[in-house]
Design a protein around this motif. Sequence first.
Motif, PDB file in Angstrom:
ATOM      1  N   HIS A  20       0.205   5.018  -2.324  1.00 24.04           N
ATOM      2  CA  HIS A  20      -0.561   4.957  -3.569  1.00 24.04           C
ATOM      3  C   HIS A  20      -0.580   6.307  -4.288  1.00 24.04           C
ATOM      4  CE1 HIS A  20      -1.855   0.862  -2.843  1.00 24.04           C
ATOM      5  NE2 HIS A  20      -2.243   1.194  -1.617  1.00 24.04           N
ATOM      6  N   ARG A  21      -0.840   7.368  -3.547  1.00 21.19           N
ATOM      7  CA  ARG A  21      -0.846   8.694  -4.177  1.00 21.19           C
ATOM      8  C   ARG A  21       0.559   9.095  -4.622  1.00 21.19           C
ATOM      9  NH1 ARG A  21      -4.360  13.166  -1.132  1.00 21.19           N
ATOM     10  NH2 ARG A  21      -3.048  12.674   0.666  1.00 21.19           N
ATOM     11  N   SER A  57      -5.523  13.059  -7.393  1.00 19.41           N
ATOM     12  CA  SER A  57      -5.383  12.528  -6.030  1.00 19.41           C
ATOM     13  C   SER A  57      -6.068  13.427  -5.008  1.00 19.41           C
ATOM     14  CB  SER A  57      -3.892  12.372  -5.683  1.00 19.41           C
ATOM     15  OG  SER A  57      -3.270  11.458  -6.549  1.00 19.41           O
TER      16      SER A  57
END
Length: 765
Positions: free
Chosen positions: A116-117, A362
Motif C-alpha cells: 500500500h505504501r 506514509s
Amino acid sequence: MAGTDSPSVISGRNPIAYSTSDPLALFIVQLLIIVCLCRLLHVFIRRLYQPSVISEIIGGILLGPTVLGRWKAFADNVFPKESLTNLNLVANFGLMLFLFMVGLELDPRILKRNFHRSLAISAAGIILPFGLGTATSYALYTILMDSEGTFSTFLLFCGVAMAITAFPVLARILTEQNLLKTTVGSIAISAAAIDDVISWCLLALVLALTNNSSGLSALWVFLVGAGWTIFVLLVVRPVYIWYLRRSGVLRGREPTQMVLFTTFVMVLISAYFTDIIGIHAIFGAFIIGIIVPHDGGFAIKVTEKLEDTVQIFFLPIYFALSGLKTNLSDLNDGKTWGLLVLICVVAFIGKIVGCSVAARFSKFTWRESLTIGFLMNCKGLVELIVLNIGLQAGVINTKIFTMMVVKALVTTFVTTPVVVWLYPPEYQMRIDDQGHEDDEEAKIDRGGANAGPPVSVLVVLSRIQQVPSIMTLLGYLHNQPDVSAVRKLAAPGTDADADAGMLATIRSGIYRPIRVFGLRLLEHTGRDSSVMQHYESAAQVATDPVMAMFRAFARVAHMAFHAALAYSDREHFVDNILNSAQDADAELTIVSAFGRNNNSSSSYNKHDIAASAAIVQKKLDKSTDAMTPGWFEGMGWGFSTEQQATLITTLFSKARNHVCVFIDCGLADSSDAAQVPDEEFAKALDGGTDKLPVSSGTILQAAQPSTVPGGVADDADPVHSDAPGAPAAQPADERRVPVVVVPFFGGPDDRQALRLAADLCTHAA
C-alpha cells in the motif's frame, strides 16, 4: 581500397577495413574499443559512487560525434556507417536479453512488500512527473521538433520519459550502499518495481500509437499485446511452472540444458510475437522474465547463465550506439540550453516532490522521504532504452534525444552522492530479517528451571569448509548438563567423595545455554544475480547448504539457532557484521580469520601466526579508521593476511560488543598434519599477539586437540608438557582436550577471553 579483398594482412589486407562478406574483423576491433573504454572509465567513475551505466553512457558519447567522431579518420575507419547495421543487430539482441533479465529481477514478493505504501509512492512518482512532462512537451515540440510527427504521441512519450525509474540501477545503488535491508531501501525498491511495470505498459501504448497511422489500428495493436500478456500469465505460466516442478529445479536443483533451452525458446517466441505486432521485441522478453519463478533460486541461476555476457559485451555496444547518435555540439544556443535546464528541473521536481510528499504522508520522516524521492529519480539505462526506442520510432529527433540523454546522466549521477549525504548510517533503520524460519529451534528444552538467560553468539560464516571447526568450538562452549553423566554419577557403586562436588554442581548450578545467530556473509560482486541474491536472502536462507548443515548440528546439540544471509561489498563488510550483531543482541561475535588454507592439509605455521599478529598490531597503531578491504575471493578467507588484518582491526575499532577472532589450525581435523606444535605456537604468540591492546578485542587460536594425560592440573603449564607441576602420565585415562592459551593483561576483553577459555576447558574436560 586495393587491399580490402585480400584474405590476409600479410598479402596487404587492411585489418580494419569493412567488408560485407567478412565483417567480423572490424566488429572485433569495435567491440574491443567499446568494452575497454567503458571498463577504463568505470575504474575512475566508481570512485564517485557511480554505477557502471554512467561510464557506459559517457563512453558512448566519447566515441560519437561529440569527441572522437569529430576525427574523420576515426569515424570513417572504426565506425563507418555501413558497419553500424551489424552493431545495431547485436545490440538489440543483447537488449532483448537484458530486458528478460530485468523481468527476472522483478520478484512478485517485492511487489507485495509494503504494497500500500509502495503503491502510493509509485503512483505519486508517476502522476506528477507525467503531468509535468506533458506540460513541458509543448515547448519542446513547438521549438525543437519543427512540427515533425504527431504531437499527441510526442506528449505521451515525454510523460513516460519523465515518469520512468530505472529499477535495475536503483537495485544496484541500494545494494552497493547497503540500504536494501533498511526501511527506506525496502520501500524504494518496491515502489520502483511497480513504477517499472506501469512505465513499460505506457511505453507500449506510445509505440502502438507511433507505428500505426490510425487510432483504431493502434488500439488493436495495444489490445493484441495485452491479450498476449494475459495468455502468457494465465496459460503459459502454469504449464511452465508444472514443467519446472517436474524437473526439480524449484527445489534447488541445478537447471539442466533442456530447462534452459525451453526458457530461452519461450523468450525468443514472445519477443518475435511482440515485434511483429508492432510494439517491440523487448516487451515479449520482459513478459517471459516476469513469469520465471524464484523458488529454489531458479531465477537467480538463469540470470547467472546470461549476466556476464550481457553486461560485459552487449550493453556497452548498445550504449556505444546511443553515443554515436548523441551530439553535444547540437546544444549550441541559449534557447536550447534553457530548454535543457527546464527538462532537468522538471525531472527533479516531478519525481522528488511527488515521491517525497507521498512518503511523508506514509509516516516517514522528511529525511527519509527526501531520500526516497532522490532514489526514485534515478533514470539510468532504462531511460536510455526508452529514448533510443523513441528516436528509432521517429517520436523525437536527435537534438531532443541529446538533451534527454544529458538529463538522464544528471539525474543518475546525483542520486548516490545525495543519498549518501542525506541518509548516513546513524539515521538508517534496518529491517530485522533474522532467520525466523528457525523459531522452532527456540522451543527446544534448555534444561528447565536451572537454565539462566541464553548467551547470544553471532557466528560469521562463508564457506562450508569453515563449518566443522566452528561446530567443534560451539560444542565446547555449549553449556548444558549431560543427563547421562548425572545418571552415571548417581548410580550405585560410584566414588561418592570424588564425584560429590561435580554432581552437586550439575544438580544445582545455574547455567546459560547458547543461542547462536549464524550469519553467512558473501561478497557482493556487482552482478545482477548478486543483487537478486541480496534482496532474496531471506528466502534463500532455508536452502543454503552452509546454514542447512549448521541447522542440523544445532538440532542435534539442542542449541537455539537462527540463520541469516547477507551480501556486502568491501566498504560495508564490517558494518554488516556490526548491524547483525546489534539485531541479534549478541554478547559475543565470532569471526574466523587467519586460518590455514581449507583446501590444503598443510598446517598453519608459526610464521603466519606471528605475521598476522604483527600486521594487526601495526594497523591498530596506525589508525583506528582504516577502511575495510572487503570480502575477497567469495569471503573464503582466501585474501591476503594484510587484507584480513585490516578487516579485523576495523572490526575491533568499531565493535560495540566483544569480538572473537577464531584462528582455525585444525580443531576439527583428525590428521596429525594439521596439528600445530605447542612450542611453535607459543613462540609465534610471544612474537605477536602479546602486544595487542587489551581494549581491541579477543584473538582465540584453536589448535588440534592433543592427547593430554588426565586433563590439566591447576598449576600446569598450558603450553609445555614437561613444565614443572605437570601431572604424571595416566595412560588408562587418556583424553583428547583442546590446547587453550590466553594472554591476560586485564581489562574487559581479557576477562571475557578468560571466561571463554574457562568454558572451553570445563566442557572439554
